[in-house]
Design a protein around this motif. Sequence first.
Motif, PDB file in Angstrom:
ATOM      1  N   PRO A  43      36.035  45.319  48.886  1.00 55.24           N
ATOM      2  CA  PRO A  43      36.039  44.970  47.449  1.00 55.24           C
ATOM      3  C   PRO A  43      35.444  43.632  46.980  1.00 55.24           C
ATOM      4  CG  PRO A  43      38.247  45.614  48.335  1.00 55.24           C
ATOM      5  CD  PRO A  43      37.442  45.651  49.427  1.00 55.24           C
ATOM      6  N   ALA A  44      35.347  42.706  47.952  1.00 50.70           N
ATOM      7  CA  ALA A  44      34.714  41.276  47.628  1.00 50.70           C
ATOM      8  C   ALA A  44      33.158  41.754  47.349  1.00 50.70           C
ATOM      9  CB  ALA A  44      35.073  40.298  48.853  1.00 50.70           C
ATOM     10  N   GLU A  45      32.621  42.548  48.353  1.00 50.90           N
ATOM     11  CA  GLU A  45      31.246  42.655  48.143  1.00 50.90           C
ATOM     12  C   GLU A  45      31.044  43.380  46.704  1.00 50.90           C
ATOM     13  OE1 GLU A  45      30.019  43.102  53.066  1.00 50.90           O
ATOM     14  OE2 GLU A  45      30.877  44.712  52.008  1.00 50.90           O
ATOM     15  N   LEU A  46      31.939  44.482  46.315  1.00 51.28           N
ATOM     16  CA  LEU A  46      31.625  45.351  45.317  1.00 51.28           C
ATOM     17  C   LEU A  46      32.014  44.328  44.042  1.00 51.28           C
ATOM     18  CD1 LEU A  46      33.407  48.677  46.195  1.00 51.28           C
ATOM     19  CD2 LEU A  46      31.032  48.064  46.298  1.00 51.28           C
ATOM     20  N   SER A  47      32.920  43.135  44.162  1.00 52.54           N
ATOM     21  CA  SER A  47      32.974  42.406  43.063  1.00 52.54           C
ATOM     22  C   SER A  47      31.897  41.400  42.511  1.00 52.54           C
ATOM     23  CB  SER A  47      34.080  41.382  43.507  1.00 52.54           C
ATOM     24  OG  SER A  47      33.632  40.144  44.098  1.00 52.54           O
ATOM     25  N   ARG A  48      30.870  41.228  43.840  1.00 49.35           N
ATOM     26  CA  ARG A  48      29.409  40.678  43.662  1.00 49.35           C
ATOM     27  C   ARG A  48      28.668  41.521  42.647  1.00 49.35           C
ATOM     28  NH1 ARG A  48      30.073  37.844  48.650  1.00 49.35           N
ATOM     29  NH2 ARG A  48      29.537  39.811  49.551  1.00 49.35           N
ATOM     30  N   ILE A  49      28.823  42.693  42.936  1.00 49.69           N
ATOM     31  CA  ILE A  49      27.959  43.830  42.287  1.00 49.69           C
ATOM     32  C   ILE A  49      28.473  43.909  40.923  1.00 49.69           C
ATOM     33  CG2 ILE A  49      27.065  45.916  42.041  1.00 49.69           C
ATOM     34  CD1 ILE A  49      27.203  46.248  44.879  1.00 49.69           C
ATOM     35  N   ALA A  50      29.778  43.994  40.574  1.00 54.04           N
ATOM     36  CA  ALA A  50      30.367  44.260  39.294  1.00 54.04           C
ATOM     37  C   ALA A  50      30.310  42.781  38.439  1.00 54.04           C
ATOM     38  CB  ALA A  50      31.838  44.449  39.455  1.00 54.04           C
ATOM     39  N   ARG A  51      30.230  41.724  39.017  1.00 49.85           N
ATOM     40  CA  ARG A  51      30.042  40.367  38.482  1.00 49.85           C
ATOM     41  C   ARG A  51      28.786  40.477  37.555  1.00 49.85           C
ATOM     42  NH1 ARG A  51      27.621  36.989  42.398  1.00 49.85           N
ATOM     43  NH2 ARG A  51      25.574  37.437  41.349  1.00 49.85           N
ATOM     44  N   GLN A  52      27.695  41.066  38.199  1.00 50.47           N
ATOM     45  CA  GLN A  52      26.249  41.301  37.564  1.00 50.47           C
ATOM     46  C   GLN A  52      26.533  42.018  36.338  1.00 50.47           C
ATOM     47  OE1 GLN A  52      23.047  41.608  40.438  1.00 50.47           O
ATOM     48  NE2 GLN A  52      24.545  41.263  41.751  1.00 50.47           N
ATOM     49  N   GLY A  53      27.482  43.003  36.240  1.00 47.16           N
ATOM     50  CA  GLY A  53      27.582  43.941  34.945  1.00 47.16           C
ATOM     51  C   GLY A  53      28.254  42.978  33.941  1.00 47.16           C
ATOM     52  N   SER A  54      29.540  42.259  34.282  1.00 46.33           N
ATOM     53  CA  SER A  54      30.115  41.525  33.176  1.00 46.33           C
ATOM     54  C   SER A  54      30.867  40.448  34.178  1.00 46.33           C
ATOM     55  CB  SER A  54      31.044  42.251  32.447  1.00 46.33           C
ATOM     56  OG  SER A  54      31.733  41.381  31.484  1.00 46.33           O
ATOM     57  N   GLY A  55      30.670  39.263  33.920  1.00 46.84           N
ATOM     58  CA  GLY A  55      31.261  38.177  35.013  1.00 46.84           C
ATOM     59  C   GLY A  55      32.808  38.504  35.213  1.00 46.84           C
ATOM     60  N   SER A  56      33.623  38.749  34.212  1.00 47.53           N
ATOM     61  CA  SER A  56      35.082  38.867  34.437  1.00 47.53           C
ATOM     62  C   SER A  56      35.292  40.316  35.146  1.00 47.53           C
ATOM     63  CB  SER A  56      35.821  38.730  33.113  1.00 47.53           C
ATOM     64  OG  SER A  56      35.252  39.802  32.227  1.00 47.53           O
ATOM     65  N   ALA A  57      34.391  41.189  35.335  1.00 39.97           N
ATOM     66  CA  ALA A  57      34.616  42.264  35.965  1.00 39.97           C
ATOM     67  C   ALA A  57      34.951  42.179  37.443  1.00 39.97           C
ATOM     68  CB  ALA A  57      33.467  43.255  35.577  1.00 39.97           C
ATOM     69  N   CYS A  58      34.389  40.962  37.970  1.00 43.27           N
ATOM     70  CA  CYS A  58      34.563  40.929  39.451  1.00 43.27           C
ATOM     71  C   CYS A  58      35.898  40.769  39.836  1.00 43.27           C
ATOM     72  CB  CYS A  58      33.528  39.713  39.960  1.00 43.27           C
ATOM     73  SG  CYS A  58      34.185  38.214  39.419  1.00 43.27           S
ATOM     74  N   ARG A  59      36.850  40.256  38.686  1.00 41.07           N
ATOM     75  CA  ARG A  59      38.190  40.146  39.045  1.00 41.07           C
ATOM     76  C   ARG A  59      39.120  41.429  39.340  1.00 41.07           C
ATOM     77  NH1 ARG A  59      37.560  35.402  35.141  1.00 41.07           N
ATOM     78  NH2 ARG A  59      38.507  37.199  33.746  1.00 41.07           N
ATOM     79  N   SER A  60      38.437  42.412  38.255  1.00 39.62           N
ATOM     80  CA  SER A  60      39.442  43.750  38.073  1.00 39.62           C
ATOM     81  C   SER A  60      38.934  44.680  39.688  1.00 39.62           C
ATOM     82  CB  SER A  60      38.717  44.487  37.039  1.00 39.62           C
ATOM     83  OG  SER A  60      39.390  43.975  35.824  1.00 39.62           O
ATOM     84  N   LEU A  61      38.495  44.213  40.533  1.00 41.96           N
ATOM     85  CA  LEU A  61      38.391  45.015  41.753  1.00 41.96           C
ATOM     86  C   LEU A  61      39.414  44.766  42.640  1.00 41.96           C
ATOM     87  CD1 LEU A  61      35.830  46.703  42.655  1.00 41.96           C
ATOM     88  CD2 LEU A  61      35.034  45.302  41.170  1.00 41.96           C
ATOM     89  N   PHE A  62      40.384  43.795  42.091  1.00 44.51           N
ATOM     90  CA  PHE A  62      41.474  43.401  43.056  1.00 44.51           C
ATOM     91  C   PHE A  62      42.714  43.537  41.956  1.00 44.51           C
ATOM     92  CE2 PHE A  62      38.399  41.056  44.949  1.00 44.51           C
ATOM     93  CZ  PHE A  62      38.457  41.382  46.313  1.00 44.51           C
ATOM     94  N   GLY A  63      43.997  43.629  42.575  1.00 46.49           N
ATOM     95  CA  GLY A  63      45.075  44.020  41.934  1.00 46.49           C
ATOM     96  C   GLY A  63      45.745  42.460  42.032  1.00 46.49           C
ATOM     97  N   GLY A  64      47.018  42.118  41.174  1.00 44.00           N
ATOM     98  CA  GLY A  64      47.633  41.053  41.339  1.00 44.00           C
ATOM     99  C   GLY A  64      47.279  39.798  40.807  1.00 44.00           C
ATOM    100  N   TYR A  65      47.055  38.727  41.572  1.00 46.68           N
ATOM    101  CA  TYR A  65      46.520  37.420  40.939  1.00 46.68           C
ATOM    102  C   TYR A  65      45.264  37.106  41.869  1.00 46.68           C
ATOM    103  CZ  TYR A  65      51.215  37.452  39.668  1.00 46.68           C
ATOM    104  OH  TYR A  65      52.468  37.942  39.285  1.00 46.68           O
ATOM    105  N   VAL A  66      44.131  36.949  40.999  1.00 49.35           N
ATOM    106  CA  VAL A  66      42.601  37.010  41.748  1.00 49.35           C
ATOM    107  C   VAL A  66      41.904  35.861  41.135  1.00 49.35           C
ATOM    108  CG1 VAL A  66      40.761  38.529  41.771  1.00 49.35           C
ATOM    109  CG2 VAL A  66      42.960  39.558  41.238  1.00 49.35           C
ATOM    110  N   ALA A  67      41.229  35.297  42.004  1.00 46.62           N
ATOM    111  CA  ALA A  67      40.385  34.119  41.847  1.00 46.62           C
ATOM    112  C   ALA A  67      38.859  34.598  41.794  1.00 46.62           C
ATOM    113  CB  ALA A  67      40.572  32.870  42.508  1.00 46.62           C
ATOM    114  N   TRP A  68      37.810  34.114  41.067  1.00 45.06           N
ATOM    115  CA  TRP A  68      36.623  34.144  41.174  1.00 45.06           C
ATOM    116  C   TRP A  68      36.156  32.912  41.377  1.00 45.06           C
ATOM    117  CZ3 TRP A  68      33.228  35.317  36.539  1.00 45.06           C
ATOM    118  CH2 TRP A  68      31.784  35.216  36.638  1.00 45.06           C
ATOM    119  N   LYS A  69      35.591  32.955  42.829  1.00 42.89           N
ATOM    120  CA  LYS A  69      35.079  31.535  43.239  1.00 42.89           C
ATOM    121  C   LYS A  69      33.767  31.328  42.620  1.00 42.89           C
ATOM    122  CE  LYS A  69      33.759  29.649  47.746  1.00 42.89           C
ATOM    123  NZ  LYS A  69      32.820  30.235  48.690  1.00 42.89           N
ATOM    124  N   MET A  70      33.324  30.281  41.981  1.00 39.45           N
ATOM    125  CA  MET A  70      32.169  30.203  41.282  1.00 39.45           C
ATOM    126  C   MET A  70      30.800  30.350  42.321  1.00 39.45           C
ATOM    127  SD  MET A  70      31.950  26.237  40.080  1.00 39.45           S
ATOM    128  CE  MET A  70      29.995  26.519  39.891  1.00 39.45           C
TER     129      MET A  70
END
Length: 384
Positions: free
Chosen positions: A145-172
């Motif tokens: 999911p972390a690797e996929l979050s890097r890809i989703a981030r390129q679609g829309s920044g906040s999308a990277c956090r929707s690859l996980f449930g619960g409480y999620v951080a996006w490390k800049m």
Amino acid sequence: MADPNVHRSSTFAPVNIAVIKYWGKRDTALNLPTNSSLSVTLSQDDLRTHTTASCSPKFTKDELVLNDEDQDISGARTQACLRELRGLRKEVEAKDGSVPKLSGMALKIVSENNFPTAAGLASSAAGFAALVRAIADLYTLPSSPAELSRIARQGSGSACRSLFGGYVAWKMGTEKDGSDSAAYEVAPASHWPDMRALILVASAEKKDVSSTVGMQATVKTSELFNHRAEHIVPARMTAMEECIKDRDFATFADLTMKDSNNFHATCLDTSPPVFYMNDTSRAAVRVCEAINTRAGKAICAYTFDAGPNAVVYYIAENEGQVAGILKSILGGKMGWNSLQGRAVQAAEMPKGMEIAAEMLERGVSRIILTAVGDGPRRSEEHLV
Ligand SMILES: Nc1ncnc2c1ncn2[C@@H]1O[C@H](COP(=O)(O)OP(=O)(O)OP(=O)(O)O)[C@@H](O)[C@H]1O
Ligand SMILES: C[C@@](O)(CCOP(=O)(O)OP(=O)(O)O)CC(=O)O
């Protein structure tokens, strides 16, 4: 019967609402942020994107159909996601000659949001997370999911956090290529399952200044913004992770409200100023502040994204004092029965809140009752 030449995979993906906001990019092509951010993933029982990714030797061009309408997918962001996912599929095909050559086939992606699109309800987050997850499953990628979050981030920044449930951080991250700018799970939903969210929908219209445009204007023109990115957010990220680990709602609420106000202050400090909150939003702030004052501690936390809708977080044991009071004001609006069938009882409104209550009554069109939830779910319900 399903066409055997069509390969397909489907996913449901959730929305997330940040409590420490992402606002500002240091690289607009790669969607690299100027600060880290942290969000709560909301339950897919209430808000979700459902996406089917399919491919076939018979398809002639890549296409995306969203809510029954053809979308233009020539934009750099969608293209970046498709290119990266195809690249990873090519690696799978190179390792195992027996797998079908899906990377060379055109994709048909069909998606449905069960809530308004582009209205400040984080549709781009759920949308890109679902798109990336569905294609990754179609391609049987071994990516985490972390690797996929890097890809989703390129679609829309906040999308990277929707690859996980619960409480999620996006490390800049700090790398120029974005390789260390990804999301991670701070805690699963099960760690603090009684977190609730009540969304006051003040506008389901498409907003005038998109997040992408608004944040670039802030980066260019606001001095306050530099202080936020360099000093305010780093300290808050640490404090927020800690209070989530401790399930300390009062601190969570204090940080959430302060961060929303600080982010909107940088929007006001932008030239020309960008206004996302309106009179209805400010009425929601007043009512929440009054609820907290009456309780003698913070039992609810408001937060606003790039739009006027209020998201109010609270914990289940305070439902009566938070959602109950809001129900006494907004009881006539649609949406009160959505929390897995549990009814909210109206409670007495704090004194002195009459004007704010009237404003809220006039400006809120519907409410959405929801809670913290899990990450993307694979589904056998296909839209193609
Ligand atoms: N299900 C989906 N699949 C693919 N792309 C989507 C999907 N849903 C939304 N999008 C993309 O996201 C865009 C909307 O993003 P935008 O940032 O304007 O609004 P939002 O995400 O609803 O609001 P905000 O980001 O402020 O919360 C849509 O125009 C579309 O390009
Ligand atoms: C206010 C926010 O909701 C901004 C979200 O911005 P987007 O993720 O929609 O922006 P792009 O990366 O340009 O697509 C805060 C947040 O979700 O952290």
